[in-house]
Design a protein around this motif. Structure first.
Motif, short mmCIF file in Angstrom:
data_model
loop_
_atom_site.label_atom_id
_atom_site.label_comp_id
_atom_site.label_asym_id
_atom_site.label_seq_id
_atom_site.Cartn_x
_atom_site.Cartn_y
_atom_site.Cartn_z
N TYR A 1 57.95 -17.51 43.04
CA TYR A 1 56.75 -17.87 43.80
C TYR A 1 56.98 -17.51 45.42
O TYR A 1 57.89 -17.40 45.47
CB TYR A 1 55.57 -19.50 43.95
N ASN A 2 56.06 -16.86 45.79
CA ASN A 2 56.87 -16.34 47.30
C ASN A 2 55.61 -17.46 48.53
O ASN A 2 54.20 -17.71 48.76
CB ASN A 2 55.62 -15.00 47.15
N VAL A 3 56.20 -18.73 48.43
CA VAL A 3 55.44 -19.65 49.26
C VAL A 3 56.35 -20.48 49.83
O VAL A 3 57.20 -19.83 50.19
CB VAL A 3 54.74 -21.08 47.58
N THR A 4 55.29 -21.86 51.14
CA THR A 4 56.20 -22.50 51.74
C THR A 4 56.98 -22.96 51.14
O THR A 4 56.99 -23.33 50.45
CB THR A 4 54.93 -22.51 53.21
N GLU A 5 57.98 -23.74 52.27
CA GLU A 5 58.76 -25.27 51.84
C GLU A 5 57.93 -26.73 51.46
O GLU A 5 57.57 -26.34 49.97
CB GLU A 5 59.66 -25.65 52.70
N ASP A 6 56.10 -26.44 52.08
CA ASP A 6 55.83 -27.63 51.55
C ASP A 6 55.56 -26.60 50.36
O ASP A 6 54.73 -27.96 49.02
CB ASP A 6 54.95 -28.03 52.38
N GLU A 7 54.65 -26.30 49.54
CA GLU A 7 53.86 -25.17 48.84
C GLU A 7 55.15 -25.08 47.96
O GLU A 7 54.46 -25.55 46.73
CB GLU A 7 53.53 -23.56 49.39
N GLY A 8 56.55 -25.14 47.84
CA GLY A 8 57.38 -25.47 46.95
C GLY A 8 57.67 -26.45 46.23
O GLY A 8 57.58 -26.90 45.07
N LYS A 9 57.36 -27.57 47.33
CA LYS A 9 57.26 -28.05 47.17
C LYS A 9 56.83 -29.66 46.07
O LYS A 9 56.88 -30.30 44.97
CB LYS A 9 58.06 -29.35 48.24
N ILE A 10 55.37 -29.23 46.35
CA ILE A 10 54.40 -29.06 45.87
C ILE A 10 54.71 -28.70 44.13
O ILE A 10 53.78 -29.26 42.95
CB ILE A 10 52.18 -28.53 46.38
N ILE A 11 54.67 -27.77 43.86
CA ILE A 11 54.50 -27.13 43.05
C ILE A 11 55.95 -27.91 42.19
O ILE A 11 55.86 -28.01 40.64
CB ILE A 11 55.43 -25.26 43.08
N ASN A 12 56.91 -27.44 42.42
CA ASN A 12 58.26 -28.68 42.16
C ASN A 12 58.02 -29.96 41.58
O ASN A 12 58.15 -30.10 40.00
CB ASN A 12 59.31 -28.87 43.02
N ILE A 13 57.19 -30.91 42.44
CA ILE A 13 56.16 -32.29 41.56
C ILE A 13 55.18 -31.83 40.60
O ILE A 13 55.79 -32.77 39.35
CB ILE A 13 55.26 -32.60 43.06
N LEU A 14 54.55 -30.90 40.46
CA LEU A 14 53.46 -30.56 39.46
C LEU A 14 53.96 -30.21 38.26
O LEU A 14 53.63 -30.47 36.67
CB LEU A 14 52.34 -29.35 40.35
N GLU A 15 55.62 -29.29 38.65
CA GLU A 15 56.47 -28.95 37.15
C GLU A 15 57.02 -30.16 36.89
O GLU A 15 56.92 -30.04 35.28
CB GLU A 15 56.62 -27.73 37.82
N ASN A 16 57.12 -31.30 37.29
CA ASN A 16 57.79 -32.47 36.87
C ASN A 16 57.79 -33.28 36.53
O ASN A 16 57.29 -34.61 35.56
CB ASN A 16 59.08 -32.12 37.32
N GLU A 17 56.05 -33.50 37.45
CA GLU A 17 55.35 -34.91 37.02
C GLU A 17 53.99 -35.17 36.91
O GLU A 17 53.22 -35.64 36.06
CB GLU A 17 55.12 -36.30 38.55
N GLY A 18 53.98 -33.29 36.67
CA GLY A 18 52.02 -33.49 35.57
C GLY A 18 51.29 -33.93 36.74
O GLY A 18 51.35 -33.69 38.15
N ARG A 19 50.46 -34.36 36.25
CA ARG A 19 48.47 -33.78 37.36
C ARG A 19 49.31 -35.52 38.01
O ARG A 19 49.20 -36.32 37.91
CB ARG A 19 47.69 -34.17 36.27
N LEU A 20 48.35 -34.87 39.09
CA LEU A 20 49.12 -36.21 40.44
C LEU A 20 47.30 -36.04 41.37
O LEU A 20 46.91 -34.74 40.99
CB LEU A 20 49.87 -36.62 41.25
N SER A 21 47.22 -36.81 42.51
CA SER A 21 46.21 -37.36 43.15
C SER A 21 47.09 -36.17 44.74
O SER A 21 48.21 -36.41 44.46
CB SER A 21 45.70 -38.05 43.95
N SER A 22 46.36 -36.20 45.40
CA SER A 22 46.70 -34.95 46.72
C SER A 22 47.79 -35.68 46.57
O SER A 22 48.91 -35.73 47.68
CB SER A 22 45.93 -34.26 47.97
N SER A 23 47.42 -37.82 47.20
CA SER A 23 48.28 -38.23 48.29
C SER A 23 49.20 -38.36 47.29
O SER A 23 49.87 -38.57 48.53
CB SER A 23 47.44 -39.77 48.34
#
Length: 127
Positions: A87-109
């Motif tokens: 992934y060629n992403v920013t630090e925040d985008e990397g955090k989001i990807i990591n959260i989604l990979e580990n926790e699945g579907r979540l709301s944006s909040s």
């Protein structure tokens, strides 16, 4: 988001007069909400109207696994296989990807809260 694909579902079928083949081939487009489309265009979220399917097809032209389009009277589903795990992403985008990979579907909040991110796509998250 899944490890091997991204699934996008849009409620509502195709606009009247557009066939599934025309949609999947990127031959025709019908802007459903011109006001919202214009706002997204002015905010630089989209560069042109009606180019998404063609850009998807072009992005996957050399890929072994192709996108999957499913169209019913009530929903349009697009499955985009992951063809590159780098992934060629920013630090925040990397955090989001990591959260989604580990926790699945979540709301944006919840994603913002779990990642300590307070702004997603220029929309402030209160918290």
């Amino acid at each position: 988001m899944f490890r091997d694909r991204i699934e996008i579902k849009s409620p509502g079928g195709l606009p009247k007069g557009i066939t599934a083949d025309e949609y999947v081939n990127g031959d025709i487009s019908c802007l459903r909400n011109p006001i919202l489309g214009n706002v997204f265009f002015r905010m630089n979220y989209v560069e042109m109207f009606g180019t998404g399917v063609k850009r998807i097809l072009f992005a996957y032209k050399d890929a072994k696994i192709k996108p999957k389009f499913e169209i019913t009277d009530n929903v349009i589903s697009v499955t985009l296989p992951i063809i590159n795990n780098h992934y060629n992403v920013t630090e925040d985008e990397g955090k989001i990807i990591n959260i989604l990979e580990n926790e699945g579907r979540l709301s944006s909040s919840k994603i913002a809260k779990n990642g300590g991110i307070y702004e997603i796509k220029n929309f402030k998250i209160n918290g």
